[in-house]
Design a protein around this motif. Structure first.
Motif, PDB file in Angstrom:
ATOM      1  N   THR A  50     -78.923 -91.095  11.427  1.00 50.43           N
ATOM      2  CA  THR A  50     -78.291 -92.333  12.319  1.00 50.43           C
ATOM      3  C   THR A  50     -77.747 -92.165  13.541  1.00 50.43           C
ATOM      4  OG1 THR A  50     -76.351 -91.978  10.821  1.00 50.43           O
ATOM      5  CG2 THR A  50     -77.834 -93.127   9.754  1.00 50.43           C
ATOM      6  N   ASP A  51     -77.533 -93.198  14.303  1.00 45.43           N
ATOM      7  CA  ASP A  51     -76.670 -92.812  15.620  1.00 45.43           C
ATOM      8  C   ASP A  51     -75.400 -92.434  15.409  1.00 45.43           C
ATOM      9  OD1 ASP A  51     -78.788 -94.055  16.808  1.00 45.43           O
ATOM     10  OD2 ASP A  51     -77.809 -95.834  17.709  1.00 45.43           O
ATOM     11  N   THR A  52     -74.822 -92.837  14.127  1.00 50.10           N
ATOM     12  CA  THR A  52     -73.362 -92.397  13.898  1.00 50.10           C
ATOM     13  C   THR A  52     -73.740 -90.746  13.656  1.00 50.10           C
ATOM     14  OG1 THR A  52     -72.804 -94.526  12.723  1.00 50.10           O
ATOM     15  CG2 THR A  52     -71.287 -92.580  12.380  1.00 50.10           C
ATOM     16  N   LEU A  53     -74.387 -90.454  12.983  1.00 46.41           N
ATOM     17  CA  LEU A  53     -74.457 -88.628  12.434  1.00 46.41           C
ATOM     18  C   LEU A  53     -74.553 -88.165  13.875  1.00 46.41           C
ATOM     19  CD1 LEU A  53     -74.582 -86.466  10.666  1.00 46.41           C
ATOM     20  CD2 LEU A  53     -77.105 -86.902  10.289  1.00 46.41           C
ATOM     21  N   ILE A  54     -75.856 -88.403  14.397  1.00 48.81           N
ATOM     22  CA  ILE A  54     -76.293 -87.609  15.496  1.00 48.81           C
ATOM     23  C   ILE A  54     -75.265 -87.624  16.580  1.00 48.81           C
ATOM     24  CG2 ILE A  54     -77.883 -87.513  17.587  1.00 48.81           C
ATOM     25  CD1 ILE A  54     -78.904 -86.825  14.472  1.00 48.81           C
ATOM     26  N   SER A  55     -74.643 -88.816  16.921  1.00 50.23           N
ATOM     27  CA  SER A  55     -73.458 -88.953  17.886  1.00 50.23           C
ATOM     28  C   SER A  55     -72.282 -88.154  17.566  1.00 50.23           C
ATOM     29  CB  SER A  55     -73.148 -90.292  18.125  1.00 50.23           C
ATOM     30  OG  SER A  55     -72.768 -90.811  17.118  1.00 50.23           O
ATOM     31  N   LYS A  56     -71.888 -87.938  16.306  1.00 49.32           N
ATOM     32  CA  LYS A  56     -70.545 -87.304  15.923  1.00 49.32           C
ATOM     33  C   LYS A  56     -71.124 -85.831  15.829  1.00 49.32           C
ATOM     34  CE  LYS A  56     -68.432 -90.621  12.791  1.00 49.32           C
ATOM     35  NZ  LYS A  56     -67.635 -90.889  11.587  1.00 49.32           N
ATOM     36  N   ILE A  57     -72.170 -85.474  15.642  1.00 51.75           N
ATOM     37  CA  ILE A  57     -72.668 -83.975  15.972  1.00 51.75           C
ATOM     38  C   ILE A  57     -72.547 -83.514  17.468  1.00 51.75           C
ATOM     39  CG2 ILE A  57     -74.683 -82.381  15.926  1.00 51.75           C
ATOM     40  CD1 ILE A  57     -75.798 -83.848  13.377  1.00 51.75           C
ATOM     41  N   ILE A  58     -73.023 -84.448  18.221  1.00 55.03           N
ATOM     42  CA  ILE A  58     -72.715 -84.186  19.919  1.00 55.03           C
ATOM     43  C   ILE A  58     -71.418 -83.916  20.211  1.00 55.03           C
ATOM     44  CG2 ILE A  58     -73.427 -84.938  22.152  1.00 55.03           C
ATOM     45  CD1 ILE A  58     -76.113 -85.778  20.540  1.00 55.03           C
ATOM     46  N   LEU A  59     -70.562 -85.232  19.737  1.00 53.15           N
ATOM     47  CA  LEU A  59     -69.184 -85.184  20.112  1.00 53.15           C
ATOM     48  C   LEU A  59     -68.542 -83.799  19.763  1.00 53.15           C
ATOM     49  CD1 LEU A  59     -66.541 -86.547  21.093  1.00 53.15           C
ATOM     50  CD2 LEU A  59     -66.533 -87.720  19.024  1.00 53.15           C
TER      51      LEU A  59
END
Length: 210
Positions: A115-124
């Motif tokens: 999900t966008d939430t998971l991938i963006s949290k990983i990157i952040l």
């Protein structure tokens, strides 16, 4: 903007507060090289930030599931915020490639929904070059009628344009908060707005998710 970010920091400034997991993970990816240890940091941070709920396939995996992700992230270390590099519009193609590689890894190898939430949290939590696209952040973005709500190309371009247009103010805030990259500051700003909107809905008897 500064007053809103200060609210976030005040609210999340308790010792052992779960939001501190971002600080530990981000620092680790800037100082450590051991893939197993970095995987452990990433896994615990994601768990603290709600990514190991019962519906998540991550709950069925141990922390070593992140080792290949760590290696992918290391290939994009040039995107990490530093005094010499601030993420900009020119970085969008590389960010999109990173998103695609992480999404493919988690989905194809481990059947984890990227999900966008998971991938963006990983990157952040590792490179700090994107905010976390969770429900509070998106609610804050919608409140101000901005259009960066997904990890698609046009959305990311609008996000980087927002940063560019507010660069001076963000730089001033970042000087007072040197441990935070610019996109973490953007994340805190919109998250706090969304969080307060959610609280107002609860106070008004509306408990639906934003």
């Amino acid at each position: 903007m500064k007053a809103i970010i200060q609210k976030y920091i005040t609210y999340n400034n308790e010792e052992y507060q779960r939001y501190n997991s971002w600080n530990h993970c981000y620092e680790a990816f800037g100082t450590l090289q051991d893939a197993k240890l970095l995987s452990l940091h990433l896994g615990f941070y994601l768990a603290s930030w709600g990514m190991y709920r019962g519906s998540s396939k991550l709950l069925e995996r141990d922390y070593l599931v992140h080792i290949k992700a760590v290696k992918i992230i290391k290939n994009y270390s040039h995107l990490r915020f530093s005094s010499k590099h601030k993420v900009c519009l020119a970085d969008v193609p590389a960010i999109l490639n990173l998103i695609r590689e992480l999404s493919k890894y988690y989905k194809d190898i481990h059947n984890v929904t990227p999900t966008d939430t998971l991938i963006s949290k990983i990157i952040l939590g590792t490179l700090g070059c994107l905010p976390a696209f969770d429900r509070f952040f998106i609610a804050g973005v919608k409140q101000h009628k901005f259009k960066f709500k997904t990890l698609k190309k046009k959305s990311l371009e609008k996000l980087l344009l927002f940063q560019e247009q507010n660069q001076l103010q963000l730089n001033i805030i970042q000087k007072d908060l040197p441990e935070y990259p610019l996109m973490k500051i953007v994340d805190m700003y919109f998250w706090q707005i969304g969080f307060e909107l959610s609280n107002k809905k609860i106070e008004n008897g509306k408990t639906e998710l934003l």
